[in-house]
Write a protein that holds these residues in place. Sequence first.
Motif, PDB file in Angstrom:
ATOM      1  N   ILE A   3       0.876  -0.925   0.001  1.00 10.44           N
ATOM      2  CA  ILE A   3       0.171  -0.021  -0.117  1.00 10.44           C
ATOM      3  C   ILE A   3       1.438   1.598  -0.319  1.00 10.44           C
ATOM      4  N   THR A   4       0.657   1.923  -0.420  1.00  6.00           N
ATOM      5  CA  THR A   4       1.448   3.621  -1.248  1.00  6.00           C
ATOM      6  C   THR A   4       0.643   4.726  -0.333  1.00  6.00           C
ATOM      7  N   ILE A   5       0.789   5.365  -0.029  1.00  9.09           N
ATOM      8  CA  ILE A   5       0.627   6.450   1.048  1.00  9.09           C
ATOM      9  C   ILE A   5       0.935   7.985   0.639  1.00  9.09           C
ATOM     10  N   LYS A   6       0.495   8.855  -0.123  1.00 10.15           N
ATOM     11  CA  LYS A   6       0.757  10.035  -0.282  1.00 10.15           C
ATOM     12  C   LYS A   6      -0.036  11.262   0.321  1.00 10.15           C
ATOM     13  N   PRO A   7       1.009  12.322   1.524  1.00  9.90           N
ATOM     14  CA  PRO A   7       0.134  13.360   1.285  1.00  9.90           C
ATOM     15  C   PRO A   7      -0.232  14.598   0.920  1.00  9.90           C
ATOM     16  N   ILE A   8      -1.225  14.643   0.580  1.00  8.10           N
ATOM     17  CA  ILE A   8      -1.777  16.131   0.359  1.00  8.10           C
ATOM     18  C   ILE A   8      -1.883  17.308   0.325  1.00  8.10           C
ATOM     19  N   ILE A   9      -0.783  18.260  -0.349  1.00 11.48           N
ATOM     20  CA  ILE A   9      -0.554  19.604   0.263  1.00 11.48           C
ATOM     21  C   ILE A   9      -1.375  20.578  -0.350  1.00 11.48           C
ATOM     22  N   THR A  10      -2.653  20.576  -0.364  1.00 12.93           N
ATOM     23  CA  THR A  10      -3.093  22.389  -0.729  1.00 12.93           C
ATOM     24  C   THR A  10      -3.983  22.816   0.277  1.00 12.93           C
ATOM     25  N   GLU A  11      -4.055  24.307  -1.091  1.00 10.12           N
ATOM     26  CA  GLU A  11      -5.316  25.613   0.797  1.00 10.12           C
ATOM     27  C   GLU A  11      -6.145  24.367   0.681  1.00 10.12           C
ATOM     28  N   ARG A  12      -6.819  24.131   0.977  1.00 15.17           N
ATOM     29  CA  ARG A  12      -8.649  23.127   0.752  1.00 15.17           C
ATOM     30  C   ARG A  12      -7.979  22.315   1.824  1.00 15.17           C
ATOM     31  N   ALA A  13      -7.034  20.958   1.815  1.00 16.94           N
ATOM     32  CA  ALA A  13      -6.351  20.055   2.504  1.00 16.94           C
ATOM     33  C   ALA A  13      -5.964  20.474   3.766  1.00 16.94           C
ATOM     34  N   LEU A  16      -8.744  22.332   5.833  1.00 15.77           N
ATOM     35  CA  LEU A  16      -8.894  21.045   6.828  1.00 15.77           C
ATOM     36  C   LEU A  16      -8.286  20.356   8.192  1.00 15.77           C
ATOM     37  N   SER A  17      -6.650  20.175   8.280  1.00 17.00           N
ATOM     38  CA  SER A  17      -6.417  20.323   8.700  1.00 17.00           C
ATOM     39  C   SER A  17      -6.562  21.086  10.018  1.00 17.00           C
ATOM     40  N   GLU A  18      -6.375  22.360   9.597  1.00 17.97           N
ATOM     41  CA  GLU A  18      -6.747  23.388  11.097  1.00 17.97           C
ATOM     42  C   GLU A  18      -7.417  23.832  11.840  1.00 17.97           C
ATOM     43  N   LYS A  19      -8.946  23.247  10.964  1.00 21.86           N
ATOM     44  CA  LYS A  19      -9.815  23.546  11.204  1.00 21.86           C
ATOM     45  C   LYS A  19     -10.918  22.206  12.533  1.00 21.86           C
ATOM     46  N   ARG A  20     -10.163  20.995  11.160  1.00 21.10           N
ATOM     47  CA  ARG A  20     -11.161  19.709  11.543  1.00 21.10           C
ATOM     48  C   ARG A  20      -9.999  18.080  12.150  1.00 21.10           C
TER      49      ARG A  20
END
Length: 96
Positions: A3-13, A16-20
């Motif tokens: 399984i591969t996993i890669k973080p998505i770094i965008t303004e929307r993401a 989301l990380s700051e609010k929720r």
Amino acid sequence: MDITIKPIITERATKLSEKRNCYTFRVSPDANKYQIKALVEDIYGVKVKSVNTAVMRGKNKSRWTKSGLLKGKTARWKKAYVTVADGQSIEFFSNI
């Protein structure tokens, strides 16, 4: 199965990380929620509260070449929204 996993770094993401306290990852299409949860807990050392997944559809693409119009489609992929327990966070740029 690997399984591969890669973080998505965008303004929307980032919002989301700051609010929720929810982080977004691009994962293998055949990975399920339990495998994603175990992998995130193992890699980042945090307690995962929930995992939501979405399959992103492939987009139609076309371009003009000398031989004419070429049409194709990008591959579909899976996105995972991982909610982390309160008081914990994931630092993507800590090792730079």
